[in-house]
Enzyme design. Structure first.
Site, PDB file in Angstrom:
ATOM      1  N   GLY A  49       0.764  -1.238   0.000  1.00 10.11           N
ATOM      2  CA  GLY A  49       0.000   0.000   0.000  1.00 10.11           C
ATOM      3  C   GLY A  49       0.792   1.285   0.000  1.00 10.11           C
ATOM      4  O   GLY A  49       0.327   2.300  -0.494  1.00 10.11           O
ATOM      5  N   GLU A 104       4.443   4.105   5.927  1.00 10.77           N
ATOM      6  CA  GLU A 104       3.267   3.241   5.957  1.00 10.77           C
ATOM      7  C   GLU A 104       2.120   3.937   5.222  1.00 10.77           C
ATOM      8  O   GLU A 104       2.090   5.170   5.164  1.00 10.77           O
ATOM      9  CB  GLU A 104       2.914   2.977   7.435  1.00 10.77           C
ATOM     10  CG  GLU A 104       1.633   2.249   7.710  1.00 10.77           C
ATOM     11  CD  GLU A 104       1.626   0.803   7.273  1.00 10.77           C
ATOM     12  OE1 GLU A 104       1.777   0.558   6.061  1.00 10.77           O
ATOM     13  OE2 GLU A 104       1.410  -0.076   8.123  1.00 10.77           O
ATOM     14  N   ASP A 105       1.196   3.164   4.686  1.00  7.45           N
ATOM     15  CA  ASP A 105       0.046   3.780   4.029  1.00  7.45           C
ATOM     16  C   ASP A 105      -0.989   4.258   5.048  1.00  7.45           C
ATOM     17  O   ASP A 105      -1.477   5.375   4.969  1.00  7.45           O
ATOM     18  CB  ASP A 105      -0.591   2.850   2.986  1.00  7.45           C
ATOM     19  CG  ASP A 105      -1.030   1.493   3.529  1.00  7.45           C
ATOM     20  OD1 ASP A 105      -0.796   1.193   4.716  1.00  7.45           O
ATOM     21  OD2 ASP A 105      -1.614   0.720   2.745  1.00  7.45           O
ATOM     22  N   ASP A 108      -4.111   1.976  11.236  1.00  8.12           N
ATOM     23  CA  ASP A 108      -5.522   1.720  11.469  1.00  8.12           C
ATOM     24  C   ASP A 108      -5.694   1.077  12.843  1.00  8.12           C
ATOM     25  O   ASP A 108      -5.748   1.779  13.849  1.00  8.12           O
ATOM     26  CB  ASP A 108      -6.035   0.824  10.333  1.00  8.12           C
ATOM     27  CG  ASP A 108      -7.539   0.711  10.268  1.00  8.12           C
ATOM     28  OD1 ASP A 108      -8.239   1.234  11.150  1.00  8.12           O
ATOM     29  OD2 ASP A 108      -8.041   0.067   9.324  1.00  8.12           O
ATOM     30  N   LYS A 136      -5.794   6.696  11.363  1.00  6.41           N
ATOM     31  CA  LYS A 136      -7.189   6.408  11.710  1.00  6.41           C
ATOM     32  C   LYS A 136      -7.281   5.952  13.171  1.00  6.41           C
ATOM     33  O   LYS A 136      -7.472   4.778  13.470  1.00  6.41           O
ATOM     34  CB  LYS A 136      -7.725   5.328  10.768  1.00  6.41           C
ATOM     35  CG  LYS A 136      -9.239   5.175  10.778  1.00  6.41           C
ATOM     36  CD  LYS A 136      -9.645   3.914  10.049  1.00  6.41           C
ATOM     37  CE  LYS A 136     -10.244   4.162   8.701  1.00  6.41           C
ATOM     38  NZ  LYS A 136     -10.837   2.927   8.130  1.00  6.41           N
ATOM     39  N   PHE A 158     -13.872   2.599   4.542  1.00  3.45           N
ATOM     40  CA  PHE A 158     -12.931   1.723   3.861  1.00  3.45           C
ATOM     41  C   PHE A 158     -12.449   2.474   2.638  1.00  3.45           C
ATOM     42  O   PHE A 158     -13.243   2.815   1.762  1.00  3.45           O
ATOM     43  CB  PHE A 158     -13.592   0.390   3.480  1.00  3.45           C
ATOM     44  CG  PHE A 158     -12.627  -0.563   2.838  1.00  3.45           C
ATOM     45  CD1 PHE A 158     -11.675  -1.213   3.606  1.00  3.45           C
ATOM     46  CD2 PHE A 158     -12.660  -0.794   1.476  1.00  3.45           C
ATOM     47  CE1 PHE A 158     -10.768  -2.092   3.028  1.00  3.45           C
ATOM     48  CE2 PHE A 158     -11.760  -1.666   0.881  1.00  3.45           C
ATOM     49  CZ  PHE A 158     -10.814  -2.316   1.658  1.00  3.45           C
ATOM     50  N   VAL A 159     -11.147   2.785   2.599  1.00  2.00           N
ATOM     51  CA  VAL A 159     -10.612   3.633   1.529  1.00  2.00           C
ATOM     52  C   VAL A 159      -9.905   2.816   0.456  1.00  2.00           C
ATOM     53  O   VAL A 159      -9.343   1.753   0.728  1.00  2.00           O
ATOM     54  CB  VAL A 159      -9.658   4.714   2.088  1.00  2.00           C
ATOM     55  CG1 VAL A 159     -10.394   5.662   3.020  1.00  2.00           C
ATOM     56  CG2 VAL A 159      -8.459   4.104   2.787  1.00  2.00           C
ATOM     57  N   ASP A 165      -6.288  -0.759  -1.485  1.00  2.00           N
ATOM     58  CA  ASP A 165      -6.947  -1.686  -2.400  1.00  2.00           C
ATOM     59  C   ASP A 165      -8.238  -2.261  -1.843  1.00  2.00           C
ATOM     60  O   ASP A 165      -8.498  -2.209  -0.642  1.00  2.00           O
ATOM     61  CB  ASP A 165      -6.001  -2.848  -2.721  1.00  2.00           C
ATOM     62  CG  ASP A 165      -5.807  -3.776  -1.527  1.00  2.00           C
ATOM     63  OD1 ASP A 165      -6.244  -4.940  -1.614  1.00  2.00           O
ATOM     64  OD2 ASP A 165      -5.236  -3.344  -0.513  1.00  2.00           O
ATOM     65  N   ARG A 171      -5.769   0.090  -6.541  1.00  2.00           N
ATOM     66  CA  ARG A 171      -4.581   0.763  -6.005  1.00  2.00           C
ATOM     67  C   ARG A 171      -4.095   1.898  -6.911  1.00  2.00           C
ATOM     68  O   ARG A 171      -3.450   2.826  -6.452  1.00  2.00           O
ATOM     69  CB  ARG A 171      -3.425  -0.224  -5.839  1.00  2.00           C
ATOM     70  CG  ARG A 171      -3.597  -1.253  -4.757  1.00  2.00           C
ATOM     71  CD  ARG A 171      -2.297  -2.077  -4.627  1.00  2.00           C
ATOM     72  NE  ARG A 171      -2.464  -3.273  -3.838  1.00  2.00           N
ATOM     73  CZ  ARG A 171      -2.342  -3.332  -2.520  1.00  2.00           C
ATOM     74  NH1 ARG A 171      -2.075  -2.253  -1.841  1.00  2.00           N
ATOM     75  NH2 ARG A 171      -2.497  -4.477  -1.880  1.00  2.00           N
TER      76      ARG A 171
END
Length: 181
Positions: A49, A104-105, A108, A136, A158-159, A165, A171
């Site tokens: 990600g 990091e993407d 969460d 988040k 949910f992104v 993805d 993506r």
């Protein structure tokens, strides 16, 4: 704002390509300031990600750096965390005595990043920081705060897009949005 063609599966764009580019450039400046005196910076991308964020970020970093990657996952192809963190691909670089920045993407639940930080700290880096594109905190199961982040995500959306993805798809979108139910 650029004329962005929105994928029909997207409910709403949360962060446009323009917003992403502007904020990532600011984060590159943070990296430049934070590591201006570093002679051994290793920038560790957590795949898959982080890839668009990572590539955009390092284009504007003027500190010498070594790039390396890991795959650590708590997802089994779906959109919910399994709770079990697995290291699928480990670093090539020896990070002992080096400044390490994990890119990091999203932070969460905190499980994946906490496990990764724990593993990397055991390898005795000089410093270790975490930079994430999305933060988040509402979903945290493990207490963790990144050192810096691009955007705060307050809802339990949910992104997808820009590295995020849905079952390995979407993506490639140049923006981050929510998916239609």
């Amino acid at each position: 704002m650029r004329n962005e063609t929105v994928d029909p599966r997207i409910e709403k764009i949360l962060f446009s390509q323009e917003q992403l580019e502007k904020r990532i450039k600011e984060l590159s400046e943070w990296v430049n300031q934070t590591y201006k005196d570093s002679s051994n910076l290793v920038v560790v991308g957590l795949l898959k990600g982080c890839l668009p964020f990572y590539a955009q970020l390092i284009k504007n970093v003027n500190v010498d750096l070594i790039t390396d990657f890991m795959i650590a996952s708590s997802y089994d192809g779906g959109n919910k965390s399994s709770g079990n963190v697995k290291i699928i691909l480990d670093l090539v670089t020896n990070i002992e005595g080096k400044d390490v920045l994990i890119v990091e993407d999203i932070v969460d639940t905190g499980r994946t990043i906490s496990k990764t930080v724990s593993i990397l700290k055991s390898r005795n880096p000089k410093t270790l920081k975490v930079l994430t594109l999305l933060n988040k905190p509402s979903n945290r199961i493990v207490s963790f705060e990144p050192d810096n982040y691009g955007f705060l995500v307050e809802k339990d959306d949910f992104v997808v897009g820009f590295g995020f993805d849905d079952e390995e798809k979407l993506r490639q979108l140049p923006y981050i949005g929510t998916i239609k139910e």
